[in-house]
Design a protein around this motif. Structure first.
Motif, PDB file in Angstrom:
ATOM      1  N   ASP A   3      -7.259  -5.455   5.549  1.00 59.97           N
ATOM      2  CA  ASP A   3      -6.925  -4.724   4.454  1.00 59.97           C
ATOM      3  C   ASP A   3      -8.051  -4.170   3.995  1.00 59.97           C
ATOM      4  O   ASP A   3      -8.678  -4.824   3.284  1.00 59.97           O
ATOM      5  N   LYS A   5     -10.741  -2.130   1.644  1.00 59.76           N
ATOM      6  CA  LYS A   5     -10.840  -1.694   0.385  1.00 59.76           C
ATOM      7  C   LYS A   5     -12.241  -0.955   0.251  1.00 59.76           C
ATOM      8  O   LYS A   5     -13.146  -1.646   0.450  1.00 59.76           O
ATOM      9  N   LYS A 152       0.859  -2.030  -6.758  1.00 53.50           N
ATOM     10  CA  LYS A 152      -0.442  -1.955  -5.951  1.00 53.50           C
ATOM     11  C   LYS A 152      -0.429  -3.364  -5.131  1.00 53.50           C
ATOM     12  O   LYS A 152      -0.896  -3.500  -3.900  1.00 53.50           O
ATOM     13  N   GLU A 156      -0.417  -4.496  -1.041  1.00 51.16           N
ATOM     14  CA  GLU A 156      -1.128  -5.005  -0.493  1.00 51.16           C
ATOM     15  C   GLU A 156      -0.989  -6.303   0.087  1.00 51.16           C
ATOM     16  O   GLU A 156      -1.272  -6.757   1.227  1.00 51.16           O
ATOM     17  N   ARG A 185       2.437   2.754  -0.414  1.00 48.07           N
ATOM     18  CA  ARG A 185       1.186   3.435  -0.997  1.00 48.07           C
ATOM     19  C   ARG A 185       1.096   5.067  -0.473  1.00 48.07           C
ATOM     20  O   ARG A 185       0.385   5.577  -1.367  1.00 48.07           O
ATOM     21  N   GLU A 190      -1.409   6.177  -3.514  1.00 45.84           N
ATOM     22  CA  GLU A 190      -2.819   5.430  -3.320  1.00 45.84           C
ATOM     23  C   GLU A 190      -3.949   5.936  -2.678  1.00 45.84           C
ATOM     24  O   GLU A 190      -3.720   6.932  -2.165  1.00 45.84           O
ATOM     25  N   ALA A 194      -6.386   3.009   1.435  1.00 47.91           N
ATOM     26  CA  ALA A 194      -5.345   1.958   1.309  1.00 47.91           C
ATOM     27  C   ALA A 194      -4.344   2.256   2.412  1.00 47.91           C
ATOM     28  O   ALA A 194      -3.920   1.523   3.204  1.00 47.91           O
TER      29      ALA A 194
END
Length: 747
Positions: A3, A5, A152, A156, A185, A190, A194
């Motif tokens: 994931d 970021k 959010k 995730e 998302r 987002e 993401a």
């Protein structure tokens, strides 16, 4: 699969340098409480800036102060940040220790922080291959975040649950949870990174399911978003995955191009785990291209990096890859050593799917060495693991390999049981490639059992399935990409759709070329099967008629007549066996299942062994066999293939040379090529018949000087094998004076 970021270089609107200056001033001039806060803030600041060593140093100083003051709130924050640093550095044990301490010190009512720590512990356990424990922590984090409506955080954790299922090889659940995260998302608009993270994870899940068009589409979409966001590091990850897709599609030049793009990007950052993955992938491609020196070089680089960061899962994977390379190099001792180390580590880490693969690889090495007991133990354990995991595609393969083991030890009934299981499972799963392979082994088993009708029938089924598979794959690939191109043509000015258009044009050209080749190949092979059927029919008819005469009139026949009929049956059987041996060997070559294993060896040694095997047949016709070859000639070739070619050339010469004739076999190195010739003073071949040799769709076979029969399949096989060496076969002949059959290959 991660994931991703993007790390910020500001806290709010305040630049990092201003904050650093402020905290350093507080550290120098403040009281004990102020200094504790300054140390903690500097640690967090450097953690966000990816300066992990500095961050760790300040946080450990803060930890010493906080322990003295018994400030649980501050201790929890420090342990949490240290856990984050160690996780980023792949120091899994330290990450687990610090996150666990933080969770113990955090009150249950502080639900937001508890959800973060559960989510982080999920990361720790998932990355250390303890996926069930990881999933449990993710589910706790998800429940809290749903309760607090932290959307959010929900997206995730859903994405991470998908990653967890991916590591468990449960690709359907991986796709389900990642898709749910993606929808959230996209709906909430987002950050692009993401959304791209979800697309990347879908790309990998579809790749492992074998759905390459879906994998390619999601990968390219992710690449576009990371490019728009200016996230260079993540672009490297995507190029890595696109390279894997092209690799599985056998588009090796595209695969290498993507992997080297990924390598160039990853060499600029300090993430050694990701860099090692790319090096390992490049090794896999070079291995498939049989550039084993390059494959070994990159595999060893990957292993060194993984050892530096103590990436146990990666190290076990590297050992497996090195085992594969040494297997191809025919260095079986080293291959066994690396596969054994991989198995040992995967047992300790409980990586069951990977353990099955390494056991299967080791089992096949033992099979090559004819160590049947050791091979059986490895293959049967791999079978048990695959069956328990429900990895049905792998199960079909292990059944086939166990069948191969039983064939080699002469247990044809057991071999038949396992290959039929593989066949039935492949059929139920619609795995055309596995089904094709099962037909191949069924043909071989029935040939070994002298059931030539079934052997030929299964070979025909194998060949047709192989042709259908090739045609279907090309049609599917074109259809999928064409449909997506039509759906997205409104955005064709975007670079991503230009790439698709280029891909479409390339595949369209390839499809047209393949279609033309398939039509020519099908036509030629149809003629070939008619020829084979015709050549099988005569000896079968003789066998049937002669055996029926013996069965019906045995008591009335004289002993001389009985022996005559038995001799006729014997000769017809020998002819059938020779025909089937060549036919099956040719089928291995056509299917790609006949492995090409070149090695350096003394040519004179194998020539001597082939002449020795041919001598009894030559002696029956009082033919002299002479050998001319420098004992110091070494060549780099597939030893078994070259032996097959030499034996066929010698058998052909003996067949068409009269009693008292002469045959010579000679090899020499000339102008960078190795040239081998078999010369006889036999009956020769008419000039008009020379073009009919070595081709699949022309029936040219004649009776030998002692009424020997043949089909020409042996010569066809010779051409196939020599062309694999990037060489060529040739023939020269003068009718009624003799012939020269030979080949040349690069030294």
């Amino acid at each position: 699969m991660a994931d991703n970021k993007q790390d910020s270089i500001v806290f709010g609107d305040v630049p990092v340098k201003e904050l650093e200056k402020k905290y350093r001033s507080e550290l120098k001039n403040g009281n004990a409480e102020t200094r504790l806060n300054a140390l903690t803030n500097l640690g967090s600041l450097y953690c966000e800036s990816k300066k992990y060593d500095e961050a760790e140093s300040y946080l450990l100083k803060a930890l010493t102060l906080a322990l003295g003051r018994k400030n649980n709130s501050k201790l929890s924050l420090i342990y949490k940040t240290l856990g984050t640093i160690y996780l980023k550095q792949f120091k899994i044990d330290k990450a687990e220790e610090n996150f666990s301490k933080a969770l113990t010190l955090t009150p249950e009512k502080n639900r937001r922080v508890v959800s973060f720590l559960c989510d982080s512990l999920g990361d720790v356990f998932t990355k250390s291959s303890r996926t069930k424990e990881g999933l449990s922590y993710y589910e706790k984090a998800l429940d809290i975040r749903k309760e607090l409506e932290l959307w959010k955080g929900i997206s995730e954790t859903l994405n991470k649950i998908g990653v967890n299922y991916y590591y468990q090889s449960d690709y359907d659940n991986a796709i389900k949870f990642v898709t749910e995260s993606l929808h959230i998302r996209e709906e909430r608009k987002e950050k692009k990174e993401a959304v791209a993270s979800c697309l990347n994870n879908l790309c990998l899940a579809y790749l492992h399911k074998g759905n390459y068009p879906e994998a390619l589409e999601n990968g390219i979409r992710a690449l576009r978003l990371f490019e728009e966001a200016g996230n260079i590091e993540s672009q490297g990850l995507i190029y890595n995955n696109l390279g894997l897709i092209y690799f599985e599609m056998s588009l090796f030049s595209e695969a290498l191009e993507c992997q080297f793009k990924a390598l160039k990007i990853k060499e600029q950052n300090s993430n050694k785990a990701i860099l090692a993955n790319t090096l390992n992938n490049i090794s896999m491609i070079f291995s498939r291209l049989f550039n084993l020196e390059k494959a070994l070089e990159y595999a060893q680089k990957a292993l060194l990096l993984r050892k530096e960061i103590n990436d146990s899962r990666g190290i076990s994977s590297s050992y497996n890859e090195l085992g594969r390379i040494f297997d191809k190099m025919n260095d079986f001792e080293k291959a066994i050593e690396y596969f054994s180390e991989s198995i040992k580590m995967k047992r300790e880490l409980n990586i069951q799917s990977g353990l099955g693969q390494s056991l299967e690889n080791l089992g096949m090495i033992y099979l090559k060495q004819k160590k049947y007991e050791e091979s059986g133990k490895c293959l049967i354990e791999a079978k048990r693991i695959y069956e328990e995991l429900g990895e049905q595609k792998a199960v079909t393969g292990i059944y086939r390999n166990i069948s191969s083991l039983f064939i080699q030890v002469g247990k044809y009934e057991e071999a038949l049981v396992y290959i039929k299981r593989s066949h039935d499972l492949s059929k139920s799963l619609n795995l055309k490639d596995k089904l094709r392979d099962s037909y191949k082994l069924l043909s071989e088993i029935y040939g070994k059992r002298n059931n030539f009708r079934k052997a030929l029938a299964y070979y025909v089924m194998y060949s047709k399935t192989n042709e259908e598979l090739l045609n279907f794959q090309k049609q599917q690939e074109l259809g999928n990409i064409s449909a997506r191109y039509e759906n997205d043509k409104k955005d064709k000015e975007n670079e991503i759709y230009k790439l698709k258009n280029i891909e479409l044009v390339r595949i369209n050209k390839e499809l047209k070329r393949s279609k033309s080749e398939l039509q020519r190949s099908n036509s030629a092979k149809d003629k070939f099967f008619n020829i084979v059927a015709h050549d099988l029919k005569n000896p079968f008819s003789i066998l049937y008629t002669t055996s029926e005469l013996l069965s019906t009139y045995f008591d009335e026949l004289t002993v001389k007549k009985q022996r005559e009929y038995i001799n006729t049956i014997n000769l017809s059987t020998k002819h059938l066996l020779k025909l089937l041996e060549n036919l099956l060997e040719w089928s291995r070559s056509q299917s790609g299942l006949r492995q090409f294993n070149p090695e350096r060896f003394n040519f004179n040694e194998i020539l001597a062994s082939c002449v020795e095997l041919s001598k009894p047949n030559a002696d029956l016709k009082n033919i002299s066999l002479e050998v001319y070859a420098d004992p110091k000639i070494f060549i780099f070739a597939d030893k078994n293939m070259i032996k097959t070619v030499i034996r066929n050339f010698l058998a052909n010469a003996i067949k068409f040379t009269k009693n008292g004739g002469k045959i010579s076999a000679a090899g020499e190195v000339k102008e960078g090529k190795f040239i081998f010739k078999v010369t006889d003073n036999g009956v020769g071949i008419r000039k008009k018949d020379l073009p009919k040799l070595f081709v699949i769709d022309r029936h040219f076979t004649t009776i030998g000087t002692a009424n020997e029969k043949g089909t020409g399949i042996g010569l066809l096989l010779c051409r196939e094998f020599i062309e694999k060496h990037k060489g060529k076969v040739f023939v020269e002949s003068i009718y009624r004076k003799g012939s020269v059959f030979g080949f040349e290959i690069p030294v």
